[in-house]
Design an enzyme around this catalytic site. Structure first.
Site, PDB file in Angstrom:
ATOM      1  N   GLY A 185       0.707  -0.905  -4.741  1.00  0.00           N
ATOM      2  CA  GLY A 185      -0.629  -1.494  -4.691  1.00  0.00           C
ATOM      3  C   GLY A 185      -1.420  -1.101  -5.917  1.00  0.00           C
ATOM      4  O   GLY A 185      -1.472   0.075  -6.268  1.00  0.00           O
ATOM      5  N   TYR A 207      12.593  -5.454  -2.363  1.00  0.00           N
ATOM      6  CA  TYR A 207      11.587  -5.587  -3.407  1.00  0.00           C
ATOM      7  C   TYR A 207      10.564  -4.456  -3.527  1.00  0.00           C
ATOM      8  O   TYR A 207      10.263  -4.000  -4.615  1.00  0.00           O
ATOM      9  CB  TYR A 207      10.849  -6.916  -3.215  1.00  0.00           C
ATOM     10  CG  TYR A 207       9.699  -7.113  -4.159  1.00  0.00           C
ATOM     11  CD1 TYR A 207       9.909  -7.384  -5.508  1.00  0.00           C
ATOM     12  CD2 TYR A 207       8.377  -7.008  -3.717  1.00  0.00           C
ATOM     13  CE1 TYR A 207       8.839  -7.550  -6.377  1.00  0.00           C
ATOM     14  CE2 TYR A 207       7.313  -7.185  -4.585  1.00  0.00           C
ATOM     15  CZ  TYR A 207       7.554  -7.448  -5.908  1.00  0.00           C
ATOM     16  OH  TYR A 207       6.498  -7.604  -6.764  1.00  0.00           O
ATOM     17  N   ASN A 224      -0.984   2.165   5.620  1.00  0.00           N
ATOM     18  CA  ASN A 224      -0.115   1.164   5.004  1.00  0.00           C
ATOM     19  C   ASN A 224       0.388   0.263   6.123  1.00  0.00           C
ATOM     20  O   ASN A 224       0.968   0.744   7.072  1.00  0.00           O
ATOM     21  CB  ASN A 224       1.057   1.866   4.297  1.00  0.00           C
ATOM     22  CG  ASN A 224       2.164   0.912   3.869  1.00  0.00           C
ATOM     23  OD1 ASN A 224       3.328   1.283   3.847  1.00  0.00           O
ATOM     24  ND2 ASN A 224       1.825  -0.305   3.525  1.00  0.00           N
ATOM     25  N   GLY A 225       0.140  -1.036   5.978  1.00  0.00           N
ATOM     26  CA  GLY A 225       0.630  -1.977   6.989  1.00  0.00           C
ATOM     27  C   GLY A 225      -0.470  -2.895   7.467  1.00  0.00           C
ATOM     28  O   GLY A 225      -1.597  -2.844   6.979  1.00  0.00           O
ATOM     29  N   CYS A 253       0.836  -1.211   0.000  1.00  0.00           N
ATOM     30  CA  CYS A 253       0.000   0.000   0.000  1.00  0.00           C
ATOM     31  C   CYS A 253       0.866   1.254   0.000  1.00  0.00           C
ATOM     32  O   CYS A 253       1.944   1.286   0.590  1.00  0.00           O
ATOM     33  CB  CYS A 253      -0.966   0.107   1.178  1.00  0.00           C
ATOM     34  SG  CYS A 253      -2.208  -1.196   1.186  1.00  0.00           S
TER      35      CYS A 253
HETATM   36  P1  AMP Z   1       7.230 -16.316  -6.109  1.00  0.00           P
HETATM   37  O1  AMP Z   1       6.857 -16.455  -7.541  1.00  0.00           O
HETATM   38  O2  AMP Z   1       6.076 -16.624  -5.188  1.00  0.00           O
HETATM   39  O3  AMP Z   1       8.471 -17.040  -5.731  1.00  0.00           O
HETATM   40  O4  AMP Z   1       7.514 -14.777  -5.858  1.00  0.00           O
HETATM   41  C1  AMP Z   1       8.759 -14.237  -6.141  1.00  0.00           C
HETATM   42  C2  AMP Z   1       8.639 -13.033  -7.003  1.00  0.00           C
HETATM   43  O5  AMP Z   1       7.682 -12.105  -6.469  1.00  0.00           O
HETATM   44  C3  AMP Z   1       9.963 -12.353  -7.085  1.00  0.00           C
HETATM   45  O6  AMP Z   1      10.222 -12.135  -8.451  1.00  0.00           O
HETATM   46  C4  AMP Z   1       9.793 -11.040  -6.324  1.00  0.00           C
HETATM   47  O7  AMP Z   1      10.244  -9.984  -7.125  1.00  0.00           O
HETATM   48  C5  AMP Z   1       8.323 -10.909  -6.055  1.00  0.00           C
HETATM   49  N1  AMP Z   1       8.051 -10.757  -4.609  1.00  0.00           N
HETATM   50  C6  AMP Z   1       8.806 -11.130  -3.590  1.00  0.00           C
HETATM   51  N2  AMP Z   1       8.186 -10.893  -2.409  1.00  0.00           N
HETATM   52  C7  AMP Z   1       7.014 -10.368  -2.686  1.00  0.00           C
HETATM   53  C8  AMP Z   1       5.916  -9.917  -1.901  1.00  0.00           C
HETATM   54  N3  AMP Z   1       5.894 -10.048  -0.584  1.00  0.00           N
HETATM   55  N4  AMP Z   1       4.873  -9.372  -2.540  1.00  0.00           N
HETATM   56  C9  AMP Z   1       4.862  -9.282  -3.849  1.00  0.00           C
HETATM   57  N5  AMP Z   1       5.849  -9.741  -4.644  1.00  0.00           N
HETATM   58  C10 AMP Z   1       6.921 -10.265  -4.085  1.00  0.00           C
END
Ligand code: AMP
Length: 473
Positions: A28, A243, A103-104, A2
């Protein structure tokens, strides 16, 4: 995730809020909203979808008069994606009107909600942000600011708030500073925003970060700071650097891009592999891959091409949609990678969905071999402070017993992660201070700065929702 924003006393408040929310769109993409006031009335516009699709229209902005505004970009971590859960929220309290953008995640939001409902509070949303408003509403204190402090003393978790009354704009950062919040200035008008990139984009000056546990009260008389919480050390979420935040933002004085590049440099020091090219999963792995290539002297190439006209894969909360999204988003650049050995970099692995698909795609494009390197440590614990991580048993690093097993599952020759101390080194520290950790790094270490009370009521946001429906909301 967010994104939140607020501006005090500027003639173009709603337009600037729309532009600012646009600069925070990466935080978001499910919904967005703006509340303004003109010292007489409050005006509220909320929409599902992107800022650019909703708040660029003249007829929408014209519905938001006044020089005072707050705004919100929503990434649902609690509550379903329905308009009633879209922020900012507005309420008429005994102390006057109030609007709030958050946010949070509260780690005791459900616990508090249950108590409030039992005492007769009527909730209209399933968002934990409404709990804050309800706590303010039932506070026995007299002045608004004391009611707010009363509520803040009861909530726990990660939170950054922009609160607007008919006289004040108030910024709040949780005691550990888990979620970010920045104070800026546009032509003499104070601004609150989640990230500094907003300030560049609207041409505002950076004033300072809101400190952990600080409440900043902006009125016609000026800006006052209150620090009511017992002092604890600041532990901003390390994932903001890994990220969430935009690479052009500065967080606690550190440029996010440079931090990510440092993660790549450190990763190259920790995990040396011979290969023809370094490539990244765009865009999240790019800065680390540039760092890795620089340190390893292996050329960086665009082995994957990203279609920029689809949203973040992860931003869609349902697994099915997320998987489909990966295919829409990336394509292997066969002309560049065929018959080459690749070092493939991404910022993190959560469930492993993204890299599994990408690796298959690269193999279909006839690469020789793939060495996957991840610019953060294995994620072994879920988050409870506003980050959308899955249940613990859905995390790849948990459901596969070893790195070798993970490598086999995603289909790569080797797999390496940045070490926890390497992460801290990249951030300019000698190592992690285990007694007073410099960041909220619970996803890697299991060391949670705030005990997740609601966890005892149900492990995930899905259970939270069923809990909510049990109390007939
Ligand atoms: P996954 O496909 O579930 O392994 O998610 C990893 C990918 O999502 C990576 O390319 C990250 O850039 C991104 N990512 C990592 N952590 C988060 C998060 N908490 N929320 C959204 N995207 C994420």
């Amino acid at each position: 995730m967010c994104g939140i924003f607020g501006i005090f006393n500027h003639e173009d408040a709603s337009t600037i809020t729309a532009l600012s929310l646009h600069s925070l769109q990466h935080r978001g993409q499910e919904a967005c909203g703006i509340v303004t006031h003109d010292k007489k009335n409050f005006y509220l516009e909320k929409r599902l979808g992107l800022v650019g699709d909703n708040f660029t229209k003249k007829e929408v902005i014209e519905k938001l008069p006044g020089s005072y505004a707050i705004g919100h970009n929503r990434y649902a971590t609690t509550g379903e994606t329905v308009l009633r859960n879209v922020q900012p929220f507005f309420a008429d309290l005994s102390s006057g009107p109030i609007s709030i953008a958050h946010n949070g995640n509260l780690t005791n939001g459900i616990f508090l909600r249950k108590k409030l409902v039992e005492k007769g509070s009527i909730f209209q949303t399933t968002s934990d942000t409404e709990t804050i408003i309800q706590l303010i509403a039932v506070s026995k204190r007299t002045r608004f600011i004391d009611k707010l402090i009363d509520a803040l003393f009861q909530i726990q978790g990660g939170f950054a708030l922009a609160v607007m009354t008919n006289k004040k704009l108030i910024g709040v950062r949780d005691p550990y500073g888990i979620r970010p919040l920045v104070l800026g200035d546009l032509d003499g008008s104070p601004i609150l925003t989640s990230e500094t990139c907003t300030l560049d984009i609207i041409g505002a000056k950076f004033v300072r970060e809101i400190e952990n546990g600080e409440i900043v009260v902006i009125t016609d008389e000026g800006i006052k700071s209150i620090k009511p919480f017992p002092k604890v050390n600041c532990r901003p979420d390390i994932f903001e650097y890994i990220y969430f935040s935009r690479p052009d933002s500065f967080l606690n004085g550190k440029n996010v891009y440079q931090c990510r590049k440092n993660f790549g440099i450190q990763l190259a020091k920790e995990s040396k592999t011979k290969a023809d090219i370094v490539t990244a999963i765009p865009d999240s792995g790019m800065p680390a891959a540039i760092g890795y290539a620089e340190e390893s002297k292996i050329p960086f190439e665009l082995g994957l091409i990203r279609n920029h006209y689809v949203g973040r894969t992860f931003i869609e909360p349902r697994q099915q949609v997320r998987q489909f999204g990966v295919k829409l988003k990336h394509n292997a650049n066969k002309g560049c990678i065929k018959n080459k050995s690749l070092i493939l970099i991404d910022d993190s692995i959560v469930r492993g969905t993204t890299c599994l698909k990408i690796i298959k795609m690269l193999k279909d494009a006839e690469v020789k071999e793939i060495h996957m390197k991840v610019a953060s440590p294995p994620i072994t614990h879920p988050d409870y402070y506003g980050v959308d991580t899955p249940k613990q048993n859905e995390l790849l690093a948990v459901n596969k017993k070893s790195i070798e097993e993970m490598a086999k599952y995603i289909g790569v020759k080797t797999l390496s992660f940045l070490s926890v101390d390497g992460l801290y080194k990249s951030m300019g520290f000698k190592k992690r201070n285990d007694n007073l950790p410099q960041f909220a790094d619970h996803c890697f270490t299991g060391d949670y700065p705030v005990i997740p009370i609601d966890k005892t009521l149900g492990e995930s946001k899905h259970n939270q929702l069923s809990f909510l429906s049990n109390v007939n909301i």
